[in-house]
Design an enzyme around this catalytic site. Structure first.
Site, PDB file in Angstrom:
ATOM      1  N   ASN A 292      -0.487   1.708   5.896  1.00  0.00           N
ATOM      2  CA  ASN A 292       0.203   0.836   5.337  1.00  0.00           C
ATOM      3  C   ASN A 292       0.833  -0.216   6.120  1.00  0.00           C
ATOM      4  OD1 ASN A 292       3.696   1.140   3.667  1.00  0.00           O
ATOM      5  ND2 ASN A 292       2.011  -0.470   3.616  1.00  0.00           N
ATOM      6  N   GLY A 293       0.532  -1.228   6.049  1.00  0.00           N
ATOM      7  CA  GLY A 293       0.872  -2.329   7.277  1.00  0.00           C
ATOM      8  C   GLY A 293       0.000  -3.243   7.384  1.00  0.00           C
TER       9      GLY A 293
ATOM     10  N   HIS B 221      13.366 -36.360 -12.703  1.00  0.00           N
ATOM     11  CA  HIS B 221      13.115 -37.019 -11.343  1.00  0.00           C
ATOM     12  C   HIS B 221      11.472 -36.501 -11.107  1.00  0.00           C
ATOM     13  CE1 HIS B 221      16.848 -38.805 -10.524  1.00  0.00           C
ATOM     14  NE2 HIS B 221      17.483 -37.494 -10.971  1.00  0.00           N
TER      15      HIS B 221
ATOM     16  N   GLU C 294       5.165 -13.688 -13.950  1.00  0.00           N
ATOM     17  CA  GLU C 294       4.737 -12.508 -13.542  1.00  0.00           C
ATOM     18  C   GLU C 294       3.859 -11.481 -14.476  1.00  0.00           C
ATOM     19  OE1 GLU C 294       8.681 -10.961 -12.328  1.00  0.00           O
ATOM     20  OE2 GLU C 294       7.752 -10.312 -10.340  1.00  0.00           O
TER      21      GLU C 294
ATOM     22  N   GLU D  60      14.976 -17.080 -12.489  1.00  0.00           N
ATOM     23  CA  GLU D  60      14.598 -15.600 -12.753  1.00  0.00           C
ATOM     24  C   GLU D  60      13.906 -15.518 -14.217  1.00  0.00           C
ATOM     25  OE1 GLU D  60      14.003 -13.434 -10.970  1.00  0.00           O
ATOM     26  OE2 GLU D  60      14.192 -11.390 -12.238  1.00  0.00           O
TER      27      GLU D  60
ATOM     28  N   LYS E 236       5.186  -3.977  -6.202  1.00  0.00           N
ATOM     29  CA  LYS E 236       6.725  -4.054  -6.128  1.00  0.00           C
ATOM     30  C   LYS E 236       7.347  -4.267  -4.805  1.00  0.00           C
ATOM     31  CE  LYS E 236      10.271  -1.992  -8.731  1.00  0.00           C
ATOM     32  NZ  LYS E 236      10.516  -3.491  -9.409  1.00  0.00           N
TER      33      LYS E 236
ATOM     34  N   LYS F  94      10.028 -14.082 -14.400  1.00  0.00           N
ATOM     35  CA  LYS F  94       9.657 -12.971 -15.161  1.00  0.00           C
ATOM     36  C   LYS F  94       8.498 -13.436 -15.874  1.00  0.00           C
ATOM     37  CE  LYS F  94      11.489 -10.859 -13.699  1.00  0.00           C
ATOM     38  NZ  LYS F  94      11.548  -9.823 -12.717  1.00  0.00           N
TER      39      LYS F  94
ATOM     40  N   TRP G 116      -2.985  -2.606  -1.576  1.00  0.00           N
ATOM     41  CA  TRP G 116      -2.742  -3.985  -2.046  1.00  0.00           C
ATOM     42  C   TRP G 116      -3.503  -4.732  -0.944  1.00  0.00           C
ATOM     43  CZ3 TRP G 116      -0.456  -8.285  -0.046  1.00  0.00           C
ATOM     44  CH2 TRP G 116       0.054  -9.278  -0.908  1.00  0.00           C
TER      45      TRP G 116
ATOM     46  N   CYS H  56       0.875  -1.297   0.186  1.00  0.00           N
ATOM     47  CA  CYS H  56       0.117  -0.045   0.269  1.00  0.00           C
ATOM     48  C   CYS H  56       0.964   1.169  -0.051  1.00  0.00           C
ATOM     49  CB  CYS H  56      -0.864   0.007   1.201  1.00  0.00           C
ATOM     50  SG  CYS H  56      -1.957  -1.366   1.346  1.00  0.00           S
TER      51      CYS H  56
ATOM     52  N   ARG I  42       3.149   0.198  -5.214  1.00  0.00           N
ATOM     53  CA  ARG I  42       3.107  -0.396  -3.862  1.00  0.00           C
ATOM     54  C   ARG I  42       1.711  -1.222  -3.864  1.00  0.00           C
ATOM     55  NH1 ARG I  42       6.922   1.763  -0.558  1.00  0.00           N
ATOM     56  NH2 ARG I  42       5.560   1.027   1.095  1.00  0.00           N
TER      57      ARG I  42
HETATM   58  C1  G6P Z   1       8.156  -8.105  -4.839  1.00  0.00           C
HETATM   59  C2  G6P Z   1       8.510  -7.901  -6.273  1.00  0.00           C
HETATM   60  C3  G6P Z   1       9.653  -8.657  -6.862  1.00  0.00           C
HETATM   61  C4  G6P Z   1      10.824  -8.425  -6.079  1.00  0.00           C
HETATM   62  C5  G6P Z   1      10.472  -8.899  -4.521  1.00  0.00           C
HETATM   63  C6  G6P Z   1      11.713  -8.321  -3.622  1.00  0.00           C
HETATM   64  O1  G6P Z   1       7.705  -9.532  -4.957  1.00  0.00           O
HETATM   65  O2  G6P Z   1       7.428  -7.813  -7.275  1.00  0.00           O
HETATM   66  O3  G6P Z   1      10.095  -8.165  -7.987  1.00  0.00           O
HETATM   67  O4  G6P Z   1      12.072  -8.990  -6.401  1.00  0.00           O
HETATM   68  O5  G6P Z   1       9.219  -8.194  -4.128  1.00  0.00           O
HETATM   69  O6  G6P Z   1      11.878  -7.138  -3.493  1.00  0.00           O
HETATM   70  P1  G6P Z   1      12.954  -6.139  -3.188  1.00  0.00           P
HETATM   71  O7  G6P Z   1      12.526  -4.818  -3.136  1.00  0.00           O
HETATM   72  O8  G6P Z   1      13.490  -6.602  -1.704  1.00  0.00           O
HETATM   73  O9  G6P Z   1      14.035  -6.532  -4.039  1.00  0.00           O
END
Ligand code: G6P
Length: 612
Positions: free
Chosen positions: A99-100, A500, A484, A477, A607, A481, A75, A2, A28
């Site tokens: 926020n929290g 396996h 996501e 990764e 994010k 990607k 969020w 948030c 956020r």
């Molecule tokens: C969220 C984002 C990811 C990110 C992760 C860690 O889940 O969507 O893209 O890798 O948080 O975020 P940070 O800011 O700690 O790298």
């Protein structure tokens, strides 16, 4: 999670400041949004579900000039994302955004219900609001009232609070969730989860620390510590400019950020390898072991780091997601270095892991992008990744810069320990020197291949990524990607492990992206690819120019083990992950475009994840 924002002043219209700030804070969360403004001598609430543009549309006919307001982009955690559950919440005299998470909200709610409070929402935030309102009935000093309430809240919070009877002042407090106070030039002040949201108006800010309180009006800012004593705080200046928050002609922030990688990586390597100028004096060659702790892509960057530290600097490394690490027995010795990686520097689990590691006596090193963030301030040492603001929810340059910092750290440590000979050092140095051209090559010269790959995979329900060693870390990764942003199911597997169990999912036409960039492991990976090919997979084979020359071109019978081939520039172990990753980012991006997805703000994500 948030984002929160607040404005008090006469220089700008509060409505405009709040809406423009909320758009910047959308990273956020974007389940719903709302503002509370002082209008016609009362506090009015406006809320919409979905993105800020919905709220903006609903407010388009409001022409009032407003001098005070608070806003929120959500969020959802407690309660579905509808208008009722959207912030701000108002109970009696008190209106607030949060926020929290208030973890003990059910217990508090029960008490308040017994006292006659009626609740309209399913949120923990409304309970906090009602609680403050209840205390305010007897404690009229607002800072004391908020402090007394917070003593009874368990969990994390950043609150911006307004009271009906003081409609030119915003009160604020934070614990674990971030909050900054924007200092206006005259007749206005701001509050925000993040300075980026108010950079159009000011770049001067005060960082509110854990359990500090603020009272903000248009011409004064007062800060109180946890003992409620008034304190002086330093005014900081943000160096990121608001122009860095534009798409600059690109269709999406993600594409812009992918294209920024050549420059970002060049800078990291110049700064931390050629000049060896970490922000502080860093020598980690004497540690017995390293724990790397992070979430999401940052954790994947850590996996590349592990490979490099173990192979070249001979230091054993464990890599763990922060949400697990924080609750296990960490087995820290007095010679353990804990490396905490975070783009935002605010991820709740990562921050908690950092605090636990410190408590247990570990030395901590933060690898962080956001300057001044909590993790950067609380780590014993911080190395900034200097990637600049990252707006797209799916990280690209943020991840790449983390990998680059880890590469320099592993290499500098290996050199310090005398484990790298001069010729190899020279070779790696050239690799770093060429990084800008190499990554630009991967971005610009493979359009045809990316198109072919994405046009094949976008119609499928699921796919697999396989690789060994560093390629395995990169596949994790690359797969994340794709998930996501394209909403396709995919899994990344160590190439040798697929048989396996998971290989049972391979059918005629199942896409498999195989990465083989390490000469020592090349033939092993090819064998694993063939195992899937024999069962009908459609193979996208990613390798390097050197390996293609040596192993593919010269072998006659290579027909049949791949369907599409991507031959990328050859690099050393210290940069190969970056080269491959950029190709996987572009495959994910193009696939998501074909699936008509929301590239920069994928559903359900945020994010910066400031809840555990
Ligand atoms: C969220 C984002 C990811 C990110 C992760 C860690 O889940 O969507 O893209 O890798 O948080 O975020 P940070 O800011 O700690 O790298």
């Amino acid at each position: 999670m948030c984002g929160i924002i607040g404005y008090t002043g006469t220089k700008n219209n509060a409505k405009e400041v709040l809406l423009s700030g909320l758009k910047k804070l959308e990273y956020r969360g974007y389940d719903s949004a709302g503002i509370a403004v002082y209008e016609n001598e009362k506090i009015n609430l406006y809320k919409s579900t979905g993105k800020i543009k919905n709220l903006e549309e609903s407010l388009s006919k409001n022409t009032s000039t407003l001098n005070l307001g608070i806003g929120h982009t959500r969020w959802a955690t407690h309660g579905v994302p509808n208008e009722t559950n959207a912030h701000p919440h108002k109970c009696g005299n008190v209106t607030l955004v949060h926020n929290g998470i208030i973890e003990n909200y059910l217990e508090l709610k029960q008490d308040l219900i017994l006292k006659g409070t009626e609740f309209k929402t399913q949120t923990d935030t409304e309970v906090a609001c009602a609680y403050i309102n209840e205390i305010y009935k007897t404690e009229k000093n607002k800072i004391k009232c908020i402090a007394q309430s917070c003593k009874n809240f368990r969990g994390s919070y950043a609150f911006a609070i307004i009271f009906d009877d003081e409609p030119d002042t915003i009160y604020a407090v934070r614990k674990d969730s971030p909050l900054v106070i924007g200092v206006g030039a005259s007749d206005e002040n701001f509050i925000s989860s993040d300075i980026s949201a108010i950079l159009n108006y000011t770049n001067r800010y005060i960082l509110l620390e854990h359990e500090e309180f603020a009272k903000i009006s248009k011409d004064s800012i007062e800060i109180f510590n946890s003992n409620l004593e008034k304190i002086e705080k330093e005014i900081l200046t943000a160096t990121w400019s608001s122009s860095e928050y534009q798409k600059s002609g690109f269709d999406h922030f993600m594409l812009k950020e992918i294209n920024e990688q050549p420059k970002v990586l060049k800078q990291v390597f110049e700064r931390y390898f050629s000049n060896n100028t970490y922000d502080q004096n860093i020598d980690i060659s004497n540690y017995d072991n390293i724990h790397i702790v992070a979430c999401g892509s940052a954790m994947h960057a850590g996996l590349v780091g592990k490979f490099l530290f173990e192979k070249y600097a001979l230091i054993p490394v464990t890599v763990e997601v922060a949400s697990e690490y924080r609750y296990k027995n960490q087995l820290i010795t007095n010679n353990t270095l804990v490396i905490i990686i975070s783009q935002s520097g605010e991820t709740a689990d990562t921050l908690a892991a950092l605090r636990i590691a410190k408590q247990k006596g570990a030395h901590t090193l933060g690898i962080v992008n956001a300057v001044g963030s909590t993790i950067s301030r609380e780590s014993d040492i911080t190395i900034y990744t200097h990637a600049g603001p990252e707006i797209a929810v799916a990280t690209t340059k943020g991840y790449a810069s983390q990998v680059a910092v880890l590469s320099t750290l592993a290499l500098n440590t290996a050199i310090k320990k005398g484990l790298i000979d001069k010729t190899f050092e020279e070779h790696i140095y050239n690799d770093f020197k060429n990084i800008q051209n190499t990554i630009s090559d991967v971005i610009k010269n493979y359009e045809e291949e990316y198109k072919k790959v994405s046009e094949y995979i976008y119609k499928h329900d699921h796919l697999f990524y396989i690789g060994r060693g560093i390629d395995n870390a990169v596949c994790l990764e690359g797969s994340l990607k794709l998930k996501e942003i394209s909403y396709m199911h995919s899994e990344a597997y160590a190439a040798g492990e697929l048989k396996h169990g998971t290989i049972s999912l391979i059918e005629q036409g199942t896409p498999l992206i195989a990465v083989a960039t390490d000469e020592i492991l090349f033939e092993k990976t090819v064998s694993n690819v063939k195992e899937t090919k024999a069962r009908g997979s459609f193979v996208v084979f990613i390798t390097t120019r050197d390996l293609e020359d040596k192993y593919i071109k010269s072998v006659e019978d290579t027909s049949g083990f791949f369907d599409i081939k991507l031959v990328l520039p050859s690099a050393t172990d210290f940069t190969q992950a970056l080269v491959t990753m950029v190709a996987l980012q572009l495959i994910a991006y193009k696939t998501a475009i074909l699936r008509d997805c929301d590239i920069d703000q994928p559903r359900n994500l945020a994010k910066s994840v400031t809840v555990e």
